[in-house]
Design a protein around this motif. Structure first.
Motif, short mmCIF file in Angstrom:
data_model
loop_
_atom_site.label_atom_id
_atom_site.label_comp_id
_atom_site.label_asym_id
_atom_site.label_seq_id
_atom_site.Cartn_x
_atom_site.Cartn_y
_atom_site.Cartn_z
N ASP A 161 0.85 -1.19 0.00
CA ASP A 161 0.00 0.00 0.00
C ASP A 161 0.88 1.24 0.00
O ASP A 161 1.48 1.57 1.01
N THR A 215 -6.03 -0.87 3.12
CA THR A 215 -5.41 0.44 3.33
C THR A 215 -4.84 0.94 2.00
O THR A 215 -3.92 1.73 1.97
N LYS A 216 -5.41 0.44 0.91
CA LYS A 216 -5.01 0.87 -0.43
C LYS A 216 -5.87 2.09 -0.79
O LYS A 216 -7.09 1.97 -0.84
N SER A 217 -5.24 3.21 -1.02
CA SER A 217 -6.00 4.45 -1.24
C SER A 217 -6.82 4.39 -2.53
O SER A 217 -6.43 3.76 -3.50
N CYS A 260 -10.19 4.61 1.19
CA CYS A 260 -9.46 3.44 0.73
C CYS A 260 -10.44 2.42 0.14
O CYS A 260 -11.63 2.47 0.42
#
Ligand code: ZN
Length: 160
Positions: free
Chosen positions: A3, A50-52, A45
């Motif tokens: 991430d 927690t990947k934007s 996200c």
């Protein structure tokens, strides 16, 4: 998958949660966000990660992105089954049509914005890009997108 935190104001945004961003929205407390401590911009996200979703933005840009997505972009590709000839009972065919239509519309928009398909994500759009995308898509029928797609395929066939 790693991430990578997005940047804003020339530095890395900070990972936080909905507890900070929306203190009054308990239903959003578990969600992750990236916030810029210099200007206060933030972005969400992908669900459960927690990947934007893109780059941190201010309120006006966040509103423009979500309006573009929900009220301008989505209705076009969602109208594809009504434009195509398919058996209404065939849910698999309908799902295929929708998936292809969405992907064609992304390519159409990227082409007309003059950007790469990989860069064509609403979460990354600036306010200016949202305005241009809205102009490109307003009044556009799925039939036009489909015709454009087949013209592209034909051209690529000639080039190959
Ligand atoms: Zn910032």
């Amino acid at each position: 998958m790693t991430d990578i935190a997005p940047t804003c104001c020339g530095r890395t945004a900070r990972l936080t949660t909905g507890r900070e961003i929306y203190p009054n929205r308990r239903d959003l407390h578990w969600k992750h966000f990236y916030k810029c401590d210099r200007c206060g911009n933030y972005c969400g996200c992908h669900p459960g990660t927690t990947k934007s979703l893109g780059t941190p933005a201010n309120a006006a840009t966040r509103a423009a992105r979500s309006n573009l997505h929900d009220n301008v972009f989505d209705p076009i590709w969602k109208s594809a089954p009504a434009t195509s000839q398919y058996d209404a009972e065939d849910h698999k065919a309908k799902a295929r049509i929708l998936k292809a239509a969405r992907s064609r519309l992304y390519r159409y928009l990227a082409h007309h914005l003059g950007i790469d398909r990989d860069a064509c994500h609403f979460g990354m759009f600036t306010l200016e890009q949202c305005k241009r995308a809205t102009e490109i898509l307003t009044g556009l029928s799925y039939r036009t997108v489909r015709d454009w797609h087949y013209a592209q395929v034909k051209q690529e066939g000639k080039a190959a």
